[in-house]
Enzyme design. Structure first.
Site, PDB file in Angstrom:
ATOM      1  N   LYS A  13       0.826  -1.213   0.000  1.00 45.81           N
ATOM      2  CA  LYS A  13       0.000   0.000   0.000  1.00 45.81           C
ATOM      3  C   LYS A  13       0.857   1.259   0.000  1.00 45.81           C
ATOM      4  O   LYS A  13       0.623   2.182  -0.757  1.00 45.81           O
ATOM      5  CB  LYS A  13      -0.828   0.074   1.299  1.00 45.81           C
ATOM      6  CG  LYS A  13      -2.133  -0.620   1.289  1.00 45.81           C
ATOM      7  CD  LYS A  13      -2.794  -0.446   2.657  1.00 45.81           C
ATOM      8  CE  LYS A  13      -1.960  -1.049   3.731  1.00 45.81           C
ATOM      9  NZ  LYS A  13      -2.022  -0.586   5.050  1.00 45.81           N
ATOM     10  N   ARG A  88      -9.996   1.491   9.377  1.00 46.64           N
ATOM     11  CA  ARG A  88      -9.646   0.097   9.624  1.00 46.64           C
ATOM     12  C   ARG A  88     -10.735  -0.635  10.401  1.00 46.64           C
ATOM     13  O   ARG A  88     -10.600  -1.819  10.654  1.00 46.64           O
ATOM     14  CB  ARG A  88      -8.354   0.028  10.425  1.00 46.64           C
ATOM     15  CG  ARG A  88      -7.082  -0.160   9.580  1.00 46.64           C
ATOM     16  CD  ARG A  88      -5.924  -0.058  10.542  1.00 46.64           C
ATOM     17  NE  ARG A  88      -4.728  -0.733  10.165  1.00 46.64           N
ATOM     18  CZ  ARG A  88      -3.652  -0.148   9.657  1.00 46.64           C
ATOM     19  NH1 ARG A  88      -3.684   1.127   9.341  1.00 46.64           N
ATOM     20  NH2 ARG A  88      -2.550  -0.829   9.440  1.00 46.64           N
ATOM     21  N   ARG A 127      11.289  -5.679   5.217  1.00 51.32           N
ATOM     22  CA  ARG A 127      11.015  -4.278   4.906  1.00 51.32           C
ATOM     23  C   ARG A 127      11.917  -3.322   5.713  1.00 51.32           C
ATOM     24  O   ARG A 127      12.130  -3.526   6.900  1.00 51.32           O
ATOM     25  CB  ARG A 127       9.548  -4.048   5.263  1.00 51.32           C
ATOM     26  CG  ARG A 127       8.988  -2.737   4.928  1.00 51.32           C
ATOM     27  CD  ARG A 127       7.505  -2.849   4.791  1.00 51.32           C
ATOM     28  NE  ARG A 127       6.777  -2.881   6.044  1.00 51.32           N
ATOM     29  CZ  ARG A 127       5.447  -2.789   6.105  1.00 51.32           C
ATOM     30  NH1 ARG A 127       4.734  -2.670   5.010  1.00 51.32           N
ATOM     31  NH2 ARG A 127       4.838  -2.824   7.263  1.00 51.32           N
ATOM     32  N   ARG A 160      10.853  -1.155  11.205  1.00 50.95           N
ATOM     33  CA  ARG A 160       9.806  -0.744  12.141  1.00 50.95           C
ATOM     34  C   ARG A 160       9.748  -1.714  13.312  1.00 50.95           C
ATOM     35  O   ARG A 160       9.885  -2.911  13.122  1.00 50.95           O
ATOM     36  CB  ARG A 160       8.452  -0.726  11.422  1.00 50.95           C
ATOM     37  CG  ARG A 160       8.240   0.522  10.621  1.00 50.95           C
ATOM     38  CD  ARG A 160       7.040   0.424   9.732  1.00 50.95           C
ATOM     39  NE  ARG A 160       5.850  -0.100  10.376  1.00 50.95           N
ATOM     40  CZ  ARG A 160       4.665  -0.142   9.793  1.00 50.95           C
ATOM     41  NH1 ARG A 160       4.512   0.326   8.570  1.00 50.95           N
ATOM     42  NH2 ARG A 160       3.614  -0.642  10.405  1.00 50.95           N
ATOM     43  N   ARG A 171      -1.042  -8.586  13.514  1.00 46.49           N
ATOM     44  CA  ARG A 171      -1.568  -7.539  12.621  1.00 46.49           C
ATOM     45  C   ARG A 171      -2.425  -8.146  11.510  1.00 46.49           C
ATOM     46  O   ARG A 171      -3.430  -7.582  11.104  1.00 46.49           O
ATOM     47  CB  ARG A 171      -0.430  -6.696  12.053  1.00 46.49           C
ATOM     48  CG  ARG A 171       0.105  -5.718  13.093  1.00 46.49           C
ATOM     49  CD  ARG A 171       1.474  -5.190  12.747  1.00 46.49           C
ATOM     50  NE  ARG A 171       1.498  -4.430  11.533  1.00 46.49           N
ATOM     51  CZ  ARG A 171       2.584  -4.209  10.807  1.00 46.49           C
ATOM     52  NH1 ARG A 171       3.749  -4.733  11.184  1.00 46.49           N
ATOM     53  NH2 ARG A 171       2.529  -3.498   9.719  1.00 46.49           N
TER      54      ARG A 171
HETATM   55  P1  AMP Z   1       0.427   0.980   9.262  1.00 51.52           P
HETATM   56  O1  AMP Z   1       1.655   1.791   9.055  1.00 51.52           O
HETATM   57  O2  AMP Z   1      -0.746   1.471   8.426  1.00 51.52           O
HETATM   58  O3  AMP Z   1       0.665  -0.497   9.085  1.00 51.52           O
HETATM   59  O4  AMP Z   1      -0.028   1.193  10.786  1.00 51.52           O
HETATM   60  C1  AMP Z   1       0.829   0.819  11.850  1.00 51.52           C
HETATM   61  C2  AMP Z   1       0.035   0.664  13.125  1.00 51.52           C
HETATM   62  O5  AMP Z   1      -0.575   1.925  13.462  1.00 51.52           O
HETATM   63  C3  AMP Z   1      -1.120  -0.333  13.065  1.00 51.52           C
HETATM   64  O6  AMP Z   1      -0.703  -1.678  13.280  1.00 51.52           O
HETATM   65  C4  AMP Z   1      -2.011   0.198  14.194  1.00 51.52           C
HETATM   66  O7  AMP Z   1      -1.485  -0.169  15.462  1.00 51.52           O
HETATM   67  C5  AMP Z   1      -1.851   1.716  14.047  1.00 51.52           C
HETATM   68  N1  AMP Z   1      -2.877   2.269  13.138  1.00 51.52           N
HETATM   69  C6  AMP Z   1      -2.687   2.817  11.915  1.00 51.52           C
HETATM   70  N2  AMP Z   1      -3.848   3.206  11.369  1.00 51.52           N
HETATM   71  C7  AMP Z   1      -4.817   2.870  12.256  1.00 51.52           C
HETATM   72  C8  AMP Z   1      -6.236   2.983  12.265  1.00 51.52           C
HETATM   73  N3  AMP Z   1      -6.917   3.502  11.219  1.00 51.52           N
HETATM   74  N4  AMP Z   1      -6.901   2.541  13.366  1.00 51.52           N
HETATM   75  C9  AMP Z   1      -6.243   2.027  14.428  1.00 51.52           C
HETATM   76  N5  AMP Z   1      -4.918   1.851  14.483  1.00 51.52           N
HETATM   77  C10 AMP Z   1      -4.192   2.286  13.402  1.00 51.52           C
END
Ligand code: AMP
Length: 219
Positions: A13, A88, A127, A160, A171
């Site tokens: 993404k 989400r 990554r 990360r 996740r």
């Molecule tokens: P990402 O970089 O999009 O994979 O997000 C990393 C982490 O941030 C996720 O595993 C969640 O813990 C948190 N996070 C990101 N976006 C959301 C969302 N829309 N709702 C809740 N937690 C989020």
């Protein structure tokens, strides 16, 4: 152009979002990036979000929705935006509907980057991200010219904290349980356009452009 990009963690993404942002000239709003920035600056939101993110759980809806609400009101979103990683949950999707209604705007499309779970784990573990400019790399698929250093800005590449195998499994579970229903929600509205996320980055982006239409379609 007002877009959402969805897909499991590691589907690519972020990579496609960066290309979409440059091509369609719209801001890329990633809630994950916003949380990581808040954590590094140790803001109130960052301190609250950290424990959830480290475990691979979702940050509570109330915190996340408020973050996005404030962001969408900024001037750079007037001509469109690309939301990445939000919504989400169904509660977030409904809150977004309300925000858009208040702003008297509608989504143009929801792009789903589709990929098999087995490929995801290998992808996520390899990554790496530039600590300065956020460019993404992969230890086998997209190596930097010099190990550990960003090709673009010379920044240090980091992994990360939530990209470990155990956290990834959580996740992915969270994604299937809480986020897949959001895809159904938008499917029912006829907004979802799916692209296969496996393969060459540029070729996937060609398909994305075909699905979304040319930039002139939105000016
Ligand atoms: P990402 O970089 O999009 O994979 O997000 C990393 C982490 O941030 C996720 O595993 C969640 O813990 C948190 N996070 C990101 N976006 C959301 C969302 N829309 N709702 C809740 N937690 C989020």
């Amino acid at each position: 152009m007002r877009l959402l990009i969805m897909g499991a963690p590691g589907a690519g993404k972020g990579t496609q979002a960066a290309l979409i942002k440059d091509y369609y000239k719209i801001p890329h709003i990633s809630t994950g990036d916003m949380f990581r920035e808040a954590i590094s600056k140790q803001t109130k939101v960052g301190l609250e979000a950290k424990s959830y993110i480290d475990k691979g759980d979702l940050v509570p809806d109330s915190v996340t929705i408020e973050l996005v609400r404030e962001r969408l009101l900024k001037d750079d979103c007037k001509n469109g935006f690309l939301l990445d990683g939000f919504p989400r949950t169904i509660a977030q999707a409904k809150a977004l509907d309300q925000m858009l209604k208040n702003l008297e705007i509608k989504l143009d499309a929801v792009l789903n980057v589709d990929i098999d779970d087995r490929i995801l784990i290998e992808r996520i573990v390899g990554r790496r991200t530039c600590s300065k400019c956020k460019e993404s790399y992969h230890m086998t698929n997209k190596k930097p010219k010099v190990e550990g250093i960003c090709d673009l800005c010379g920044g240090t590449l980091i992994q990360r904290v939530d990209d470990t195998e155990e956290t990834i499994k959580n996740r992915l579970n969270v994604y299937h349980l809480q986020t897949e229903p959001v895809m159904d929600y938008y499917n029912n509205q006829g907004l979802v356009k799916s692209v296969d996320g496996f393969g060459d980055i540029e070729k996937i982006f060609e398909k994305v452009k075909n699905l979304l239409g040319g930039i002139d379609d939105f000016n």
